[in-house]
Scaffold this motif. Sequence first.
Motif, PDB file in Angstrom:
ATOM      1  N   UNK A 237     -28.365  90.883 -48.519  1.00  0.00           N
ATOM      2  CA  UNK A 237     -27.197  91.503 -47.900  1.00  0.00           C
ATOM      3  C   UNK A 237     -26.939  92.838 -48.588  1.00  0.00           C
ATOM      4  N   UNK A 238     -26.121  93.661 -47.967  1.00  0.00           N
ATOM      5  CA  UNK A 238     -25.818  94.966 -48.570  1.00  0.00           C
ATOM      6  C   UNK A 238     -24.605  95.582 -47.905  1.00  0.00           C
ATOM      7  N   UNK A 239     -24.048  96.567 -48.558  1.00  0.00           N
ATOM      8  CA  UNK A 239     -23.023  97.443 -47.992  1.00  0.00           C
ATOM      9  C   UNK A 239     -23.620  98.836 -47.829  1.00  0.00           C
ATOM     10  N   UNK A 240     -22.925  99.696 -47.105  1.00  0.00           N
ATOM     11  CA  UNK A 240     -23.380 101.080 -46.978  1.00  0.00           C
ATOM     12  C   UNK A 240     -22.993 101.880 -48.228  1.00  0.00           C
ATOM     13  N   UNK A 241     -23.562 103.068 -48.366  1.00  0.00           N
ATOM     14  CA  UNK A 241     -23.297 103.910 -49.527  1.00  0.00           C
ATOM     15  C   UNK A 241     -22.009 104.708 -49.332  1.00  0.00           C
ATOM     16  N   UNK A 242     -20.874 104.086 -49.615  1.00  0.00           N
ATOM     17  CA  UNK A 242     -19.601 104.802 -49.589  1.00  0.00           C
ATOM     18  C   UNK A 242     -19.473 105.714 -50.813  1.00  0.00           C
ATOM     19  N   UNK A 243     -20.121 105.329 -51.895  1.00  0.00           N
ATOM     20  CA  UNK A 243     -20.216 106.141 -53.107  1.00  0.00           C
ATOM     21  C   UNK A 243     -21.716 106.300 -53.416  1.00  0.00           C
ATOM     22  N   UNK A 244     -22.023 106.809 -54.601  1.00  0.00           N
ATOM     23  CA  UNK A 244     -23.426 107.005 -54.964  1.00  0.00           C
ATOM     24  C   UNK A 244     -24.120 105.709 -55.345  1.00  0.00           C
TER      25      UNK A 244
END
Length: 304
Positions: A140-147
């Motif tokens: 699973x993963x999230x998008x790159x909202x930060x670096x």
Amino acid sequence: MDVKPILIKIAIISSILSPELSYSSSDLLRDNIDTTTQENSSINIVGTSKDKTELDNIRNKILSTSRYSFVGNFSEGLAAVERNDKYGFINTDGKEVVPLQYDLIGIGGFKRGLIAVQKNHKWGFINNSGQEVVELKYQDTWSFEEDITGVKKDDKWGFIDTNGEVFVPFQYEHAGYFAGGLVPVSKNNKHGYIDDTGQTVIELQYDWAYVFNEGLAGIEIDGKAGFINTMGQVVIPLIYDSAWAFSEGLAPVKKDGKWGYINTEGNVVIPFKYDYADIFSMGVGIVKLNGEELRVNRQGQIVD
């Protein structure tokens, strides 16, 4: 709390795709392709008479299509498209630049030049050239909202940078996405927050913790919910049965079995009388009362 929205899946494709927008490159490369531009117009018509797409090249919009089941909004020059349950990407000329090969894609478009994609139940990231920058190996993963962003491997969450290097070891049971420079994480069933350097800034002490929005985050202890600021200070007491995120200055909260809305100072703005209430969007909140779904404005008035 009734639901734990911190773990809303990144792969909810309906969040970014609309049946009214769409198209593909294998089609564009077929014989007898008709590519024309209407006189005195920015509208390009790409494809064959039976299988074509209208594009507005100035506004980067797809006006109509018969090629795809879904197509997303343009993001960094590309739009996600789907056909036969496979996803890829097209550019503003209608050319398929990333083949339709993925089972799912991340919501929200490209972030920091990358977007999450899934194939064979494994997630990774590609760039806007279609190159695999982060190997497809995560659960699973999230998008790159930060670096850095959260990824799940062997049932534990850690954080990687945009090159795919592990930045924070895989040690957390849960992880949310970054908002306001902080991200909720949990270990040993206790939740708190780390920053984009991986440092714990709010101790893991809550039974549940939500992402920050408008400077506040919902937290839960012993079945009661309230809100903290980015310093970890409780600014709205834990007196609610459930609480969702603040949006447009209001948050839906539940007390004594009924939902209403409070402002960022904790004042009740819309009374507790609904069976359910959702967050505000574009000046309207969705509520349910006696089985009927209604729309209310910021004054609590029913609107069409």
